[in-house]
Design an enzyme around this catalytic site. Sequence first.
Site, short mmCIF file in Angstrom:
data_model
loop_
_atom_site.label_atom_id
_atom_site.label_comp_id
_atom_site.label_asym_id
_atom_site.label_seq_id
_atom_site.Cartn_x
_atom_site.Cartn_y
_atom_site.Cartn_z
N HIS A 191 0.06 0.51 5.41
CA HIS A 191 -0.31 0.01 6.73
C HIS A 191 -0.81 1.14 7.62
O HIS A 191 -1.88 1.04 8.25
CB HIS A 191 0.92 -0.67 7.34
CG HIS A 191 0.72 -1.19 8.73
ND1 HIS A 191 0.50 -2.53 9.00
CD2 HIS A 191 0.75 -0.57 9.93
CE1 HIS A 191 0.39 -2.69 10.31
NE2 HIS A 191 0.55 -1.52 10.90
N GLU A 192 -0.06 2.23 7.66
CA GLU A 192 -0.44 3.33 8.55
C GLU A 192 -1.70 4.04 8.08
O GLU A 192 -2.53 4.46 8.89
CB GLU A 192 0.72 4.32 8.70
CG GLU A 192 2.00 3.73 9.26
CD GLU A 192 1.84 3.07 10.62
OE1 GLU A 192 0.81 3.29 11.30
OE2 GLU A 192 2.74 2.32 11.02
N HIS B 66 -4.65 2.25 9.39
CA HIS B 66 -5.03 2.67 10.74
C HIS B 66 -5.79 4.00 10.71
O HIS B 66 -6.78 4.18 11.43
CB HIS B 66 -3.79 2.83 11.61
CG HIS B 66 -3.18 1.55 12.06
ND1 HIS B 66 -3.88 0.57 12.74
CD2 HIS B 66 -1.92 1.07 11.94
CE1 HIS B 66 -3.08 -0.45 13.02
NE2 HIS B 66 -1.88 -0.16 12.53
#
Length: 328
Positions: free
Chosen positions: A244-245, A248
């Site tokens: 997820h990170e 980003h």
Amino acid sequence: MGLRPNLLTRRTAGVASTTLALLLSTAAVGVLPAASAFSAAPAEVCAEPADVHSDARIKPGGGAKHEPNELTLAETREREADLAAALRERTRFRAGAGASTMAATVTIPVVVHVIQENSTRAGGNIPDSMINSQINVLNQSFNGATGGASTAFAFQLQSINRVTNPAWYPIVSGSSAERSMKTSLRTGGKNTLNIYLGELSNNLLGWATFPTRQLNSMDGVVVLSESLPGGTATNYNQGDTGTHEVGHWLNLYHTFQGGCSGSGDSVSDTPAEASPASGCPTGRNTCTAPGVDPITNFMDYSYDSCMYQFTAGQASRMLTAWNAYRAA
């Protein structure tokens, strides 16, 4: 709903069998500077922005003392305009240099910094095996092996840097200690993924920075060490916080960015979603636009057991941003 068939392979390859519920703050990372063009020889210059935002994810029931919010509509528009401008500039630079083609496949070097309070597991000293498993999860997640679209990205671990420093433990989002840690440790250019692992403050699971035109020392991803595969963070220990990170870091917004209105996450094939999902709410549908909520997407906040894909649109957006911001 049960485990995806393709995910079973990953779960049995040394990856723990619980999930990572990203039931966290609706947040995102830094607003890009509107100016600054690429130079003829784009050197990696460190520039410290006045305000470095970060995506922060909070464990259920927790509250973040420092909790960056989801991007406003104005901030999103600024980022999207900067992305378009940066891509145009990079295209002109490449054409002038006689190398007009953009990267189609990318292997990202990864440097992992393990921040420890002491030499014990409780003090942050996780084994190399967990880090290797996390790299495997990233590769499987980004190459479509778990059931989503295949992206252009692969990840290659370069080094593991272990640092015992109680002053940096736990890692506190937005603190002077975090800035000191990253300024001291970050290595490589804009194309190098620096991951910082450790205990995190305020029930956070992780945060990241969006790409910017100029490299700054805060660039990278911070992840709760026990959210790695085989960690002790119940429901958060299969490595998808890292996925997820990194999404980003490669310029993806949350799937619920902007809610049901506007351009949402700026990706056409992720259905609109009013708010982050929790757990694995199959069939959840919070917007009247076509499509149920994308609860299986890595950029939502679902449990790891429910989260398995990027879309083709997200894959395209990440590659576009890579060529605009991080490509050599």
